[in-house]
Design an enzyme around this catalytic site. Sequence first.
Site, PDB file in Angstrom:
ATOM      1  N   VAL A   1       0.847  -1.189   0.000  1.00  0.00           N
ATOM      2  CA  VAL A   1       0.000   0.000   0.000  1.00  0.00           C
ATOM      3  C   VAL A   1       0.883   1.239   0.000  1.00  0.00           C
ATOM      4  O   VAL A   1       1.643   1.469   0.941  1.00  0.00           O
ATOM      5  CB  VAL A   1      -0.940   0.003   1.217  1.00  0.00           C
ATOM      6  CG1 VAL A   1      -1.802   1.247   1.207  1.00  0.00           C
ATOM      7  CG2 VAL A   1      -1.798  -1.252   1.229  1.00  0.00           C
TER       8      VAL A   1
ATOM      9  N   ASP B   1      -7.248  -3.720  16.868  1.00  0.00           N
ATOM     10  CA  ASP B   1      -6.161  -2.737  16.991  1.00  0.00           C
ATOM     11  C   ASP B   1      -6.356  -1.633  15.959  1.00  0.00           C
ATOM     12  O   ASP B   1      -5.418  -1.241  15.272  1.00  0.00           O
ATOM     13  CB  ASP B   1      -4.803  -3.421  16.819  1.00  0.00           C
ATOM     14  CG  ASP B   1      -3.654  -2.514  17.280  1.00  0.00           C
ATOM     15  OD1 ASP B   1      -3.930  -1.572  18.063  1.00  0.00           O
ATOM     16  OD2 ASP B   1      -2.514  -2.739  16.860  1.00  0.00           O
TER      17      ASP B   1
END
Length: 890
Positions: free
Chosen positions: A92, A134
């Site tokens: 990414v 998370d």
Amino acid sequence: MTLSPGSRLGPYEVLSALGVGGMGEVYRARDTRLDRTVAIKVLPSSVADDAERRDRFEREARAVSALNHPNICTLYDVGRQDGVDFLVMELVEGESLEDRLTKGPLPLDQVLRLGTEIADALGKAHRQGIIHRDLKPANVMLTKSGAKLLDFGLARMDAPTGTGSSVSFLPTQQQKALTQAGTVLGTFQYMSPEQLEGRDADARTDIFAFGALLYEAVTGRKAFESKSQASLISAIMAGTPPPISTVQPMTPPALERVIQKCLAKDPDDRWQTAQDLAAELKWIADGGSQIGAPVPVVARRKSRERGAWIVAGVMGVIALALGARLLTVHEARPDLVRFSFAPPKDVSLEWPRISPDGRKIAFVGVDLQGKRSIWVRPVASFDATHLESTDGVGRPFWSPDSRYLAFFAGGQLKKVAADGGPTQMICDCPGGADGAWGRGVILFDGQLNDPIRRVADSGGVPTVAVKPDAGRKEVGNGWPNFLPDGRHFLFISNDPKGPSTIEVGSIDSPEISVLGPVQSRVEYAAGYMLYVNERTLMARPFSVDKLAFAGDAFPVTDRIDVQGSALADFSASQTGDLAYATESIERRSRLMWIDRNGKELGTLGEPAFYRSELALAPDETRVAVGIGDPGPKALNNDSIWVIDIRRGVASRLTLGNGLRGFPLWSSDSTRVAYSTGGTTGPLSKLVQRLASGVGDEQTIYESKGAIPFATDWSADGKQLLIGVAENTNADIMAVAADGHSPPSPLVTTPAPLREINGRFSPDNRWFAYQSNESGRFEIYVQSFPPSGGKWQISTAGGNAPMWRGDGKELFYQTTDDTFYAVAIKAAGNAIEVGLPVKLFQHQAGGRGTRDRNAFVVTRDGQKFLLNAPLEDATARSVQVVLNWAVGVGK
């Protein structure tokens, strides 16, 4: 371990390190087969020798690989080479949200786009049973194509004995601060109270973290901050973040409400699904809430002073912005403003009614036990107030001064102060349905053939105000609505052979004026007549002086809910504001097979507008179900369909327009009974016909006012159990299948008690049903015919009992969509009842009272067929539009 550039893991060549920390190592690499750049995550060497951890690492990685979503980082591959476990992921490219926020908060449009994308991604993951645990800005990447959610809990594993921690892997870019090992999983600023207490995390835990992330994106500040870990935990457990409006005054209150609900301490008070959260953010982004923007002067109209009442809280800056509206004494017109609100927790919403002064909205709230009562929400507040002593309410309406609400309950017309207090009886009015309050007088209608009556608002004996015109073959008048003079009123005249018409009457004269045809009830407000045409709310200029239309109609909105065409769910104030119930898409659902352990086994037929009224043929070859027409007149055109289970093919049993519902199979699987109302009225007749569709309907029972619905057919084929519902009361009766004898009562109690969903035992010795006699619905069993014996089956609420084919178990559903089984053993003239055993939890049908079962179970008790809402289902809410006529001219 550290991998050097040029080293290889299978076909992947390491190019460079991206991030290295105690919890994992991430590298940029090249897939030599596809010649593409990827990211590789390597299992930390500290746990690399733990076979159990490796297995779990691979298993959960494969689960995440199933998440095909544009806003989730894609997992390409899982491997192990030379003792190194690794994941191959999409690389990414972009900037993390954490890095972006060092430059300040995001613009509102970016916040809404980011929030919608991440919430949608979470919704996809949650539906696959994966919880992130998370979620934080470091795990969100901002790319050219949109936000990407990283580190999706790829290794949900316990730490070595004694530490109690879990491992979360690095995102595919370098992190500044890794999640530390400890007694809990996550980064403290984004952890929910239940995580801090060491309780199990579920989807709502992610929603709390999402709220903290969104708060930070809007304000540039963390929702919870402190100088020490102990005080930070205290802030999360008991503190409240500063209101967003004090940091970013132009934030839409609807967005602030969304974030506040995410950050609720109790998981039950948060948004329950990320999908609903995404839908709300999308609605705000699409213009559903423009509050917070300055109110410019854009046009001119007649002067009028108004209170500066606005949506979502008494925020100082909003009051200042709306002050322009109060001070526009020089013929200024403010902008159109929209916002929405949802009902309180565990309450479904019906019939929103805005007060004449535009300052309050009343609505009917239905709780999980089916109790109906009035709630009032000031427009300038987040909270709605419950009005005591309004149980069993129908459709309320306001007094002209906005101080009182009138309503029908228990066969009486009553009134109550909008701020709360004791109710006062006005008159007896069995069958009262809708009303209007003028100057010292109330008009109200009744059943289909009733006239409109009038009574003094102080109380008295009702008299006829408007009677159906026999010469014009009217069958009834209804839905009165006063004009501003408090003397003239609009109403609807019903004609079974032609369209309904809008007419004007007067409490001072018998003269009647006919205005024209209409499909729904009408209201006058601020110079316009409002009505619904093909689910679109229309407004047409109307002269109260000439009692005539003064222009052409124009559309206001096409999102309005229509509970039967005439019962269009909208109301308007005399100050130019509008409130209406948005059309819910939760009606569209699918029929899903599931075993008694909760495992999904597949679907039956195609998704459709299934009603919560399934019936499984005793030979288990077919299912009968009510299906609504998805077109403009959906709620007037429910039909009965039969689905072949083996082939999955559906065929229509009932033809033509009209309401049909509550199908039920005969014991030999050859006939189907159902309720029908034809095309002119509500369900009022119980009929049967051959399941092949051949031949005509045969009447079993016909009611005069109450709604009959069949719930079971005896094994000998001679009798049916039926429920007969009227207003807030429902009783159980037995009726002969041939229709040659009147029904015999089995369980009857006065309103507002409801006994429903009667089911014969397979041997016809008992019948089960649900009743709210204790204050909530529970499951009971009585002998058949009743001989005095009665046993409570459920212990914490229950709906829709269903027998196993041998009569040795009863199944039922609770309001939190949990399914239970209870062992039943006959012992002479009594039964022995076992303890309820939880089977599984899965939503079936709508929440709240279940007047018919939204599930069926096979004879062996091993499989359930559920009417399960689709994943994109949304709840009904109230849309409020201030100054809705802006831009159309006066």
